[in-house]
Design an enzyme around this catalytic site. Sequence first.
Site, PDB file in Angstrom:
ATOM      1  N   CYS A 114       2.115   1.576   7.523  1.00 20.59           N
ATOM      2  CA  CYS A 114       1.945   0.408   6.649  1.00 20.59           C
ATOM      3  C   CYS A 114       3.002   0.276   5.553  1.00 20.59           C
ATOM      4  O   CYS A 114       3.760  -0.693   5.555  1.00 20.59           O
ATOM      5  CB  CYS A 114       0.560   0.442   6.022  1.00 20.59           C
ATOM      6  N   PHE A 148      -7.911  -2.893   3.909  1.00 17.66           N
ATOM      7  CA  PHE A 148      -7.267  -1.963   2.974  1.00 17.66           C
ATOM      8  C   PHE A 148      -7.533  -0.505   3.331  1.00 17.66           C
ATOM      9  O   PHE A 148      -7.302   0.382   2.519  1.00 17.66           O
ATOM     10  CB  PHE A 148      -7.768  -2.236   1.550  1.00 17.66           C
ATOM     11  N   ASP A 194      -8.586  -5.037  24.319  1.00 12.89           N
ATOM     12  CA  ASP A 194      -7.218  -4.521  24.276  1.00 12.89           C
ATOM     13  C   ASP A 194      -6.596  -4.799  25.630  1.00 12.89           C
ATOM     14  O   ASP A 194      -7.282  -4.730  26.658  1.00 12.89           O
ATOM     15  CB  ASP A 194      -7.220  -3.021  23.979  1.00 12.89           C
ATOM     16  N   GLY A 233       6.049  13.896  -4.224  1.00 10.22           N
ATOM     17  CA  GLY A 233       6.291  14.630  -2.984  1.00 10.22           C
ATOM     18  C   GLY A 233       7.490  14.099  -2.238  1.00 10.22           C
ATOM     19  O   GLY A 233       8.425  13.538  -2.827  1.00 10.22           O
TER      20      GLY A 233
HETATM   21  C1  UDX Z   1      -2.103   2.583   3.186  1.00  7.63           C
HETATM   22  C2  UDX Z   1      -2.955   1.943   2.084  1.00  7.63           C
HETATM   23  O1  UDX Z   1      -3.474   2.952   1.215  1.00  7.63           O
HETATM   24  C3  UDX Z   1      -4.098   1.143   2.683  1.00  7.63           C
HETATM   25  O2  UDX Z   1      -4.807   0.481   1.651  1.00  7.63           O
HETATM   26  C4  UDX Z   1      -3.520   0.114   3.663  1.00  7.63           C
HETATM   27  O3  UDX Z   1      -4.548  -0.574   4.304  1.00  7.63           O
HETATM   28  C5  UDX Z   1      -2.664   0.814   4.708  1.00  7.63           C
HETATM   29  O4  UDX Z   1      -1.638   1.579   4.071  1.00  7.63           O
HETATM   30  P1  UDX Z   1      -2.296   4.719   4.782  1.00  7.63           P
HETATM   31  O5  UDX Z   1      -0.962   4.317   5.301  1.00  7.63           O
HETATM   32  O6  UDX Z   1      -3.367   5.111   5.732  1.00  7.63           O
HETATM   33  O7  UDX Z   1      -2.915   3.533   3.881  1.00  7.63           O
HETATM   34  O8  UDX Z   1      -2.083   5.989   3.829  1.00  7.63           O
HETATM   35  P2  UDX Z   1      -2.109   6.296   2.275  1.00  7.63           P
HETATM   36  O9  UDX Z   1      -3.185   7.264   2.003  1.00  7.63           O
HETATM   37  O10 UDX Z   1      -2.073   5.088   1.448  1.00  7.63           O
HETATM   38  O11 UDX Z   1      -0.725   7.074   2.130  1.00  7.63           O
HETATM   39  C6  UDX Z   1       0.513   6.433   2.451  1.00  7.63           C
HETATM   40  C7  UDX Z   1       1.667   7.372   2.233  1.00  7.63           C
HETATM   41  O12 UDX Z   1       1.859   7.619   0.846  1.00  7.63           O
HETATM   42  C8  UDX Z   1       1.491   8.756   2.887  1.00  7.63           C
HETATM   43  O13 UDX Z   1       2.718   9.145   3.458  1.00  7.63           O
HETATM   44  C9  UDX Z   1       1.109   9.638   1.731  1.00  7.63           C
HETATM   45  O14 UDX Z   1       1.486  10.991   1.941  1.00  7.63           O
HETATM   46  C10 UDX Z   1       1.903   9.004   0.591  1.00  7.63           C
HETATM   47  N1  UDX Z   1       1.327   9.235  -0.746  1.00  7.63           N
HETATM   48  C11 UDX Z   1       0.116   8.731  -1.048  1.00  7.63           C
HETATM   49  C12 UDX Z   1       2.049   9.930  -1.688  1.00  7.63           C
HETATM   50  O15 UDX Z   1       3.171  10.395  -1.437  1.00  7.63           O
HETATM   51  N2  UDX Z   1       1.516  10.092  -2.939  1.00  7.63           N
HETATM   52  C13 UDX Z   1       0.297   9.605  -3.276  1.00  7.63           C
HETATM   53  O16 UDX Z   1      -0.115   9.790  -4.440  1.00  7.63           O
HETATM   54  C14 UDX Z   1      -0.430   8.899  -2.317  1.00  7.63           C
END
Ligand code: UDX
Length: 469
Positions: A282, A155, A30, A275
């Site tokens: 991401c 992922f 880094d 929600g």
């Molecule tokens: C996501 C992808 O899941 C992952 O595969 C990729 O590599 C990076 O982006 P992450 O951003 O860590 O991962 O969180 P994730 O658990 O996917 O949730 C993303 C957002 O969606 C959060 O704000 C979460 O609160 C929201 N969410 C998730 C919902 O509102 N409803 C759901 O059913 C699932």
Amino acid sequence: MEIAIVGSGYVGLVAAAAFAEIGHQVICVDNDAAKVAALSRGESLIHERFLPELLARHRGQRLRFTTSIGEAVRASDVIFIAVGTPTDETGKADLSTVEQVVRAIARELRGATREKKIIVEKSTVPVGTSRWISRVMLEAGARTDLFDVVCNPEFLREGCAVTDFLYPHRIVAGGSAESCERLREIYAPIVDGSYAEREDAVPIPDGATTPASFIATSAESAEVIKNASNAFLAMKISFINAVANVCEAVGADVEQVREGVGSDARIGNEFLRPGLGYGGSCFPKDLVAFRSTAADAGYDFRLLEEVIRINAHQREMFLRKVHDALWTLKGKRLAVLGLAFKGGTDDVRESPAIAFIRMLLREGASVAAFDPAAAANARALFSKDEITICDDLYDTADSADALLILTDWEEFGQLDFDRLRAVMKQAVLIDGRNMYEPEFVVQAGFAYYSIGRASHPRAKAASEVDRAA
Ligand code: UDX
């Protein structure tokens, strides 16, 4: 194998610790010297389950940290690029850091005669980046027989990043057959299931599939797989949020609807939680970038625009709900639970909770907030006195007109309602993550508002509360 990981953010650091865990020698680079010093001292820097354990297990043994990309490239056979690719003003991914890293790798390879190095694109990048990396390498003087580029999208989800990395559904590698095979060797303990059988393995989470499948594709396909996967998941979330709005309008219950819809194996029940909408580092960024990639290629991917629009609209709908509960917000005291973009992480990037707090502040409300892990990161986003961030959940509720749940931390599903009632001005719970059964909250004496379900506007007086509930 000797592996270099360039970038020690969520993806880079987790990958570095996990590769050490499955037996490789890893050098993590880094350019932030303070970060490297902290990591070398044993701090894990991000809130991520099992990461401190893995860092402690491998630091100074199979895992080391450096600020020198040259040192890392010289020491490694395979170099993973896991640096940030933020969205620029036009909606495109800013690849300038990726380019700097590629040029630094090329500099090291100039004049080299050693074995071929594999450059692995791990950051989420637009389609075509793999080709660009090869082109820049050649332009910068690297010999064509001394490097190859593979796309190996990640992922993992924050909060369960380590187990997602060690027990993924699939590993995707896009590039030449020879380099994809090298990647398969790197991931061998995950692909053949031998890691899961180790006695000291990180425990397998519920629902994980092991061993993981290994999917070798072209570079372009791997790049599209990553973009399309995130877009699809975000689409599921916006879909259920849109359905939640219909449910409210017609008197249905979105939680019942979600169960009924998600039980169809073709649809699946994951990523159908309604929600306040999605956030994080991401989905918001990747959707905009994928749409921009499609537009550049001549395809107007309007579905993605709608997914983004529904997501933003969800906050407006929730604000209406707060108005339904409290009428005007000017001068009201609101207790907010959750600052992180989702439960289980300290990450506040693109957090719907933060965006919503700003909307409340614009309406003239005062906000006291609590988050089990993201308080420090959130504090940096607000000016002094803009909001109060409490160290104790129940302190936020003191004299509050309403309690708002904005992030789905597990512990917010186990609130002590008696304690809350005792300190709040009014017993009103506005739940942006559907953490409760409405009957339960009503029995506890609270007015209850949630997403895609009927509202329960009348709080019971203390004398009416059924203690047995
Ligand atoms: C996501 C992808 O899941 C992952 O595969 C990729 O590599 C990076 O982006 P992450 O951003 O860590 O991962 O969180 P994730 O658990 O996917 O949730 C993303 C957002 O969606 C959060 O704000 C979460 O609160 C929201 N969410 C998730 C919902 O509102 N409803 C759901 O059913 C699932």
